[in-house]
Design an enzyme around this catalytic site. Structure first.
Site, short mmCIF file in Angstrom:
data_model
loop_
_atom_site.label_atom_id
_atom_site.label_comp_id
_atom_site.label_asym_id
_atom_site.label_seq_id
_atom_site.Cartn_x
_atom_site.Cartn_y
_atom_site.Cartn_z
N CYS A 17 10.07 -6.93 1.23
CA CYS A 17 10.70 -7.32 2.50
C CYS A 17 11.28 -6.10 3.20
O CYS A 17 11.50 -5.06 2.59
CB CYS A 17 11.82 -8.35 2.37
SG CYS A 17 11.50 -9.74 1.31
N ARG A 42 5.92 -4.06 4.48
CA ARG A 42 6.70 -4.45 3.30
C ARG A 42 6.61 -5.95 3.03
O ARG A 42 7.07 -6.43 2.00
CB ARG A 42 8.16 -4.06 3.50
CG ARG A 42 8.38 -2.58 3.56
CD ARG A 42 9.85 -2.30 3.75
NE ARG A 42 10.62 -2.59 2.55
CZ ARG A 42 11.11 -1.67 1.74
NH1 ARG A 42 10.92 -0.41 2.00
NH2 ARG A 42 11.80 -2.01 0.69
N TRP A 85 8.46 -10.94 2.33
CA TRP A 85 7.39 -11.10 1.34
C TRP A 85 7.94 -12.13 0.36
O TRP A 85 8.89 -11.87 -0.38
CB TRP A 85 7.10 -9.79 0.63
CG TRP A 85 5.89 -9.84 -0.25
CD1 TRP A 85 4.60 -9.67 0.14
CD2 TRP A 85 5.86 -10.00 -1.66
NE1 TRP A 85 3.76 -9.74 -0.95
CE2 TRP A 85 4.52 -9.94 -2.07
CE3 TRP A 85 6.85 -10.20 -2.64
CZ2 TRP A 85 4.13 -10.08 -3.40
CZ3 TRP A 85 6.46 -10.34 -3.96
CH2 TRP A 85 5.11 -10.27 -4.32
N ASN A 111 17.18 -8.24 0.98
CA ASN A 111 16.07 -7.85 0.10
C ASN A 111 16.61 -7.93 -1.31
O ASN A 111 17.69 -7.39 -1.57
CB ASN A 111 15.66 -6.40 0.31
CG ASN A 111 14.88 -6.19 1.58
OD1 ASN A 111 14.57 -7.15 2.28
ND2 ASN A 111 14.59 -4.95 1.88
N GLY A 112 15.87 -8.52 -2.20
CA GLY A 112 16.35 -8.55 -3.57
C GLY A 112 16.29 -9.94 -4.14
O GLY A 112 15.74 -10.86 -3.52
N GLU A 492 -9.93 4.16 -9.14
CA GLU A 492 -9.28 4.17 -7.82
C GLU A 492 -10.24 3.61 -6.75
O GLU A 492 -9.81 2.84 -5.89
CB GLU A 492 -8.85 5.61 -7.49
CG GLU A 492 -8.38 5.83 -6.07
CD GLU A 492 -7.16 5.03 -5.66
OE1 GLU A 492 -6.53 4.38 -6.53
OE2 GLU A 492 -6.85 5.03 -4.47
N LYS A 496 -9.51 0.32 -4.45
CA LYS A 496 -9.51 0.39 -2.98
C LYS A 496 -10.45 -0.66 -2.41
O LYS A 496 -10.12 -1.34 -1.45
CB LYS A 496 -9.94 1.80 -2.56
CG LYS A 496 -9.30 2.33 -1.36
CD LYS A 496 -8.05 3.15 -1.61
CE LYS A 496 -6.98 2.41 -2.37
NZ LYS A 496 -5.86 3.25 -2.73
N GLU A 499 -8.97 -4.17 -2.83
CA GLU A 499 -7.75 -4.34 -2.06
C GLU A 499 -8.00 -4.60 -0.58
O GLU A 499 -7.38 -5.48 0.00
CB GLU A 499 -6.94 -3.04 -2.23
CG GLU A 499 -5.57 -3.05 -1.65
CD GLU A 499 -4.83 -1.76 -1.98
OE1 GLU A 499 -5.48 -0.73 -2.24
OE2 GLU A 499 -3.59 -1.78 -1.97
N HIS A 515 -22.06 -0.57 -23.52
CA HIS A 515 -21.23 -1.34 -24.46
C HIS A 515 -20.83 -2.69 -23.87
O HIS A 515 -19.91 -3.33 -24.36
CB HIS A 515 -19.99 -0.52 -24.85
CG HIS A 515 -20.34 0.76 -25.54
ND1 HIS A 515 -20.82 0.79 -26.83
CD2 HIS A 515 -20.34 2.04 -25.10
CE1 HIS A 515 -21.09 2.05 -27.17
NE2 HIS A 515 -20.79 2.82 -26.13
N LYS A 611 3.34 -3.10 0.90
CA LYS A 611 3.24 -1.67 0.65
C LYS A 611 4.12 -1.23 -0.52
O LYS A 611 3.70 -0.49 -1.39
CB LYS A 611 3.64 -0.92 1.91
CG LYS A 611 3.56 0.60 1.79
CD LYS A 611 2.13 1.06 1.70
CE LYS A 611 1.99 2.56 1.60
NZ LYS A 611 0.64 2.94 1.18
O1 M6R Z 1 4.74 3.45 -3.87
P1 M6R Z 1 3.95 3.61 -5.14
O2 M6R Z 1 3.08 4.81 -5.14
O3 M6R Z 1 4.83 3.57 -6.36
O4 M6R Z 1 3.02 2.34 -5.18
C1 M6R Z 1 2.22 2.09 -6.30
C2 M6R Z 1 1.19 1.02 -6.01
O5 M6R Z 1 1.80 -0.16 -5.60
C3 M6R Z 1 0.20 1.45 -4.93
O6 M6R Z 1 -0.43 2.65 -5.23
C4 M6R Z 1 -0.86 0.36 -4.74
O7 M6R Z 1 -1.65 0.25 -5.87
C5 M6R Z 1 -1.69 0.67 -3.51
N1 M6R Z 1 -1.63 -0.44 -2.61
C6 M6R Z 1 -3.11 0.96 -3.82
O8 M6R Z 1 -3.83 1.28 -2.68
#
Ligand code: M6R
Length: 616
Positions: A17, A42, A85, A111-112, A492, A496, A499, A515, A611
């Site tokens: 949030c 957020r 969120w 937030n929290g 990675e 991506k 996501e 395997h 994020k």
């Molecule tokens: O802010 P951070 O680097 O700690 O975030 C870690 C992950 O949440 C972040 O890298 C997430 O996996 C991304 N959305 C990937 O693109």
């Protein structure tokens, strides 16, 4: 990255949030709306604000829905806003912030997570208080309302209520009876105050403050701030004033804006050459020596460490996997990499005297990563951060570290920040080698310096990558394979693609295919193969052939200009193999982006994500 006191572990269940507030001579309404828009990454389940004058307006969904509901011409000197969120209760208008007490006097954005909210709610209901929402935040609003009825002083009521609360919070509170005041408090969820000539702003991260100011004061855990039109005061939980020195955020305003790009993700990928330049600037001298100011104070300890543990989540974890290979290869220190959400629950068996924990995090606020740092520190281990967000919790709670200098990253998918993490990992590996008497590595340094230019070359080929992405955008599944330095990049790349394009993707070490995963391959099944000319080039080529023999399609990312084994080929420049991840990662980000765009998806804000993951 100086030390501050650790929090108890249970207060780390903070929610994502975004919070924004303003009090001063300007109209708070556009400031809050613009702030909420820049905080949307957020969370984007609902949004709301409370202004004086004006009152509360809430909407389910995006900030633009909220904006449509705001009475035209509304002008206010003070207000607080929130983008949510969802954690407790579905994303409805009723559950949107701000939440009020039963009399509608107190308004809270939060937030929290208030862990004892059920207990508090039961007590308040027994006293006759009627609740309207399912949120934990409402219990806090009602509790503040109860104390406000006694003291009629907002900060007194907030302090009394917070003394009854267990959990984590970043809050901003207003009262209809004291419209010239905003009270804010923090425990485990970031908040900072922006200082402007016309008044004060408040936010849960620096980005929304940038259009107003770069002069900020970070609240620390256990602190409360009272903001009025012409002053602000910070106190500790004990009520005693706390003196804080304002800090300057060096991000520029435009960096946090889309500047005509269709998506932040594209804008941020195109910033990669500059980001790499910034990560390296001033850190390597003419004799190839690496200088990392944030590690100077811990150099002696680093000279004698016997083991490195790297930790992070998502892309930051994959950056850590590249860091592992870099540090082992260049500095010769054994490294292991742990997903932070697992590390924090495992038995702690490291020798604190000779082990260093390196936490990688763009936001510096990821709850699991922060918790891993605290766990390691509580065991007396040296902790370092590779962090982008200056002044963030991880930056402040580690013993030392290196900032990425990537600027604000707004797109939920990590792109430029990931690249900057890799660059900083390379610098840290070179630095560790040096402090342990291993000397400099001119060949690696030379290639490191060429990366901004070479990254630009990769980006310049994006039309070709777009065409490939369009060709495969209809796929249901995809595999990513790579070996050695390309192994983490395969992971990675798969992350991506999942996501932003919602295509199911999995990553494997190319040697693992036989395997099990080879069973998935059938006619036309797409595999993205990372096959630069490195020390495992021939091996990876053989693995590719195994896939082709079963009818699979190969999209190869290679340093070769021609590759018979590839159905589609993306060529990247050749550098030292330890640095190749910094070039092969870029086409994978572009592929994911263009596939998602072809599928018409909300690229910067993928469903169910946010994020900054500040919930456990
Ligand atoms: O802010 P951070 O680097 O700690 O975030 C870690 C992950 O949440 C972040 O890298 C997430 O996996 C991304 N959305 C990937 O693109």
């Amino acid at each position: 990255m100086p030390r501050i006191l650790s929090l108890p572990f249970e207060v780390l269940l903070t929610s994502m949030c975004g919070i924004i507030g303003y009090i001063g001579k300007k109209n708070a309404v556009p400031i809050i709306i613009a702030g909420l828009k820049s905080l949307e990454y957020r969370g984007y389940d609902s949004a709301g604000l409370y202004t004086a004058p004006g009152g509360a307006v809430k909407a389910k969904g995006r900030v633009r829905s909220l904006e449509e509901k705001i009475p035209p011409g509304l002008s206010a000197h003070a207000g607080i806003g929130h983008t949510r969120w969802a954690t407790h209760g579905p994303p409805t208008e009723e559950n949107a912030h701000p939440h009020a007490d039963a009399t509608g006097t107190i308004w809270v954005v939060h937030n929290g997570i208030i862990e004892n909210f059920r207990e508090l709610r039961t007590e308040l209901e027994a006293e006759g208080v009627a609740f309207r929402s399912e949120t934990d935040t409402e219990a806090l609003a009602q509790l503040i309302g109860k104390y406000y009825a006694e003291s009629r002083v907002l900060e007194t009521a907030v302090a009394s209520a917070l003394s009854k609360v267990r959990g984590a919070y970043g809050i901003a509170v207003m009262s209809t009876e004291e419209p010239d005041k905003i009270v804010a408090a923090r425990l485990g969820s970031p908040l900072l105050i922006g200082i402007t000539e016309e008044g004060y702003a408040l936010a849960s991260d620096p980005a929304p403050l940038l259009p107003q100011t770069r002069d900020v004061v970070y609240l620390d855990d256990g602190e409360m701030a009272v903001l009025t039109r012409d002053r602000f005061e910070i106190t500790g939980v004990n009520g005693l004033p706390v003196q804080k020195t304002p800090e300057t955020i060096d991000w520029d305003v435009e960096a946090a804006q889309k500047k005509g790009f269709e998506h932040f993700m594209l804008k941020e990928m195109l910033e990669i050459p500059d980001v790499l330049e910034n990560a390296l600037r001033g850190r390597i001298d003419d004799s190839s020596q690496v200088h990392l100011g944030g590690l100077i104070d811990v150099t002696d300890r680093l000279a004698s460490v016997k083991r490195v543990i790297m930790t992070g989540c998502g892309s930051a974890y994959y950056a850590g996997l590249v860091g592992e290979l870099l540090i082992e290869e260049l500095a010769g220190i054994p490294v292991e990499v742990e997903v932070a959400s697992e590390f924090r629950y495992r038995r702690f068996v490291a020798d604190p005297e000779t082990t260093v924990l390196i936490a990688v995090s763009q936001s510096g606020e990821t709850a699991d990563t922060l918790e891993a740092v605290r766990l390691a520190r509580n065991h007396g281990m040296l902790t370092l951060g590779i962090v982008n967000a200056v002044g963030s919790s991880i930056a402040r709670e580690t013993d030392g570290g290196v900032y990425n200098h990537a600027g604000p990253e707004i797109g939920v998918a990590s792109t430029k920040a990931f690249l900057s993490q890799l660059a900083v990992c390379a610098l840290v590996a070179l630095f560790l080698k040096q402090v342990r008497g291993g000397g400099v590595s001119p060949d690696v340094v030379r290639d490191l310096r060429s990366l901004p230019r070479l990254a630009q070359e990769v980006l310049d080929a994006r039309t070709h990558i777009e065409a490939i992405a369009k060709k495969y955008a209809g796929a249901k599944d995809a595999l990513f394979i790579g070996r050695k330095f390309q192994f983490p990049i395969a992971y990675e790349g798969a992350l991506k693609l999942k996501e932003v394009s919602y295509i199911h993707a999995e990553a494997y070490g190319a040697g693992e295919m036989k395997h099990g995963p080879l069973a998935l391959i059938e006619e036309g099944f797409p595999t993205i193969a990372l096959v630069p000319r490195d020390s495992v080039y021939e091996k990876t080529l053989s693995n590719i052939e195994e896939i082709r023999a079963r009818g699979g399609k190969i999209i190869a990312v290679s340093t070769e200009r021609e590759l018979a084994a590839a159905d589609d080929l993306i060529t990247v420049p050749l550098v030292h193999e330890a640095l190749l991840p910094l070039l092969t990662a870029i086409p994978l980000q572009l592929l994911a982006y263009y596939a998602a765009r072809e599928r018409g998806l909300p690229i910067d804000m993928p469903r169910n994500l946010a994020k900054s993951v500040t919930v456990e």
